[in-house]
Write a protein that holds these residues in place. Sequence first.
Motif, mmCIF file in Angstrom:
data_model
loop_
_atom_site.group_PDB
_atom_site.id
_atom_site.type_symbol
_atom_site.label_atom_id
_atom_site.label_comp_id
_atom_site.label_asym_id
_atom_site.label_seq_id
_atom_site.Cartn_x
_atom_site.Cartn_y
_atom_site.Cartn_z
ATOM 1 N N GLY A 458 0.830 -1.194 0.000
ATOM 2 C CA GLY A 458 0.000 0.000 0.000
ATOM 3 C C GLY A 458 0.868 1.248 0.000
ATOM 4 N N SER A 459 0.360 2.334 0.539
ATOM 5 C CA SER A 459 1.045 3.629 0.465
ATOM 6 C C SER A 459 2.150 3.754 1.504
ATOM 7 N N ASN A 460 3.235 4.396 1.100
ATOM 8 C CA ASN A 460 4.226 4.833 2.077
ATOM 9 C C ASN A 460 3.845 6.236 2.557
ATOM 10 N N ALA A 461 4.692 6.854 3.371
ATOM 11 C CA ALA A 461 4.344 8.147 3.966
ATOM 12 C C ALA A 461 4.124 9.223 2.902
ATOM 13 N N GLU A 462 4.997 9.285 1.927
ATOM 14 C CA GLU A 462 4.878 10.297 0.885
ATOM 15 C C GLU A 462 3.607 10.108 0.070
ATOM 16 N N GLN A 463 3.300 8.856 -0.266
ATOM 17 C CA GLN A 463 2.111 8.582 -1.067
ATOM 18 C C GLN A 463 0.826 8.837 -0.274
ATOM 19 N N ALA A 464 0.819 8.471 1.001
ATOM 20 C CA ALA A 464 -0.354 8.741 1.837
ATOM 21 C C ALA A 464 -0.581 10.244 1.967
ATOM 22 N N ALA A 465 0.497 11.001 2.102
ATOM 23 C CA ALA A 465 0.374 12.463 2.193
ATOM 24 C C ALA A 465 -0.199 13.031 0.898
ATOM 25 N N ALA A 466 0.216 12.478 -0.221
ATOM 26 C CA ALA A 466 -0.298 12.946 -1.512
ATOM 27 C C ALA A 466 -1.792 12.661 -1.638
ATOM 28 N N ILE A 467 -2.236 11.503 -1.166
ATOM 29 C CA ILE A 467 -3.667 11.188 -1.196
ATOM 30 C C ILE A 467 -4.442 12.204 -0.379
ATOM 31 N N MET A 468 -3.966 12.494 0.821
ATOM 32 C CA MET A 468 -4.666 13.428 1.696
ATOM 33 C C MET A 468 -4.725 14.819 1.075
ATOM 34 N N THR A 469 -3.625 15.238 0.475
ATOM 35 C CA THR A 469 -3.576 16.563 -0.138
ATOM 36 C C THR A 469 -4.587 16.675 -1.268
ATOM 37 N N GLU A 470 -4.612 15.689 -2.134
ATOM 38 C CA GLU A 470 -5.471 15.768 -3.315
ATOM 39 C C GLU A 470 -6.945 15.543 -2.970
ATOM 40 N N LEU A 471 -7.224 14.725 -1.954
ATOM 41 C CA LEU A 471 -8.610 14.514 -1.558
ATOM 42 C C LEU A 471 -9.173 15.700 -0.769
#
Length: 530
Positions: A458-471
């Motif tokens: 699944g997502s690492n820290a950078e990818q999870a942060a990107a999801i939160m930003t875009e959502l």
Amino acid sequence: MPDSRERVFLRSNAIIEPLVDKFYAWMHIVAPAQASMNLANVQVPLLESYLHSPQVHIAASSNPDLRGGYFVNVPEARAAEVGELLDTIKRERADMLAFAAAVTEADELLRQNASGFDLTPLYPKLPAPLHGLVELAYDTSNQASMHYMEPLLYHSKAFDRGRQSVQLSLEDGVERPFILSTPRLSSPDVLDLPISFDHPGLDELMRARVEGTTLARLREALELDDAQALQLERLLAPEPSLSPDRHIDNGGRIRYFGHACLVLQSPEAAVVVDPFISADNRHGDRYTLDDLPDHIDLVLITHGHQDHIVLETLLQLRPRVGAVVVPRSSRGNLCDPSIGLYLKSMGFTVIEVDDFDEVPLPGGARVVATPFLGEHSDLDIRAKSTYLVQLAGLSAFIGADSSGIDPALYQYIRSHLGEVDKAFLGMECDGAPLTWLYQGLLTRPVTKKMSDSRKLSGSNAEQAAAIMTELGAGEAYIYAMGEESWQGHVMATTYTPDTYQIQQIEEFLTWCKGNDTFAEHLFNQREWRW
């Protein structure tokens, strides 16, 4: 023996283990093509290896560093029973083993002969077990492949309900053997029933958790003899153990039941996501089957991995579920079995969805299927979906194990569906390699280096942060990654504060704090009310 006409209820800690040829059932050993491949390429070699060196398997099963490995955890004193199981499989599942051999043979036929010209001459050369069940085709890059007519496979010799059975017992808190490797042999404390998963008697038994019934009625429904009826009595109680707050009268509620399981409720509707629920209510530190609402409008399944579509839990819920919502597969792809066909074969009502399909709920709520990126070892698997649940004025993104490898996707989700209040994400960002789950389906070997590069992550820290930003989500909640004690037989994971995944979660929580986003790493249970 108590009066068989007295009203009784299924005990809170009663569990049902669905078995296929004594192995714990999950989709890849039930769906016909995948079951044949795993039987031939994983289970038979595994049993043969155990019989050759039982001590090696037993020692490996007790080694914490090898937890989750393919080792048979059966005492050597019972090796003869494993030998009998292997003999039975080779004798009675010959058609399935022949089907698996035919898949490998046909795959090689295509590699050697499908060079861009007409495929029609190859049909007569296909092995007999595949006749009438496959179509040959090129993709737009001129690569040939074989597509399986999966609905027909459920009516072929590759599918046999006679392989199915169930074991009924009481949850005692002792970790069960890892599901992918150890067959479940008979024991005095379990009730073995040679019935298929669609047997109506199972629904009668599971309804008894909520409605109650009589021992006489259960005995008839499950076709029990005197000895089996005595064993069944252990699973029954004179009173129900349902939680008094399992329903709500106003507003909305989300409960986290562990791993990736969420229960979302309003007074009018109830939705359960990826049900994987403890039956052990002795501890008070988790929600259990007792805490579920009596009626569940929808069960949402995000993908077909064994920790997200848990048949043991689903069978217990079947009598109280309106429908199961599942992502649509790509049709005919060996690595992408239809979740819909799998569940329909067991009597579930199924709604298949594509990206951005909507399913309405009572009270004006709705579920919207959204895309799921990654986590499947780069295989061409379409049967995976995240979801947006809008209920009682709140919008929750159910991210499962999807990855933020392409943040632009979440811009599209936000532009189509609006901002999200709560996002639930999986951060098992250094998952198992390709071959851990898909070895049985591969028709051509891959190197260890190649397998290790293609993780179930699944997502690492950078990818999870990107999801939160875009959502544009205001709150983030990270699922436990098999950290709860009662999931070891399915997850077989062990983490320490120094584990990479845990460090990535901490890094993401730090990012959230610095970006005014509330975030939490979930564990065991949690409740939100509004």
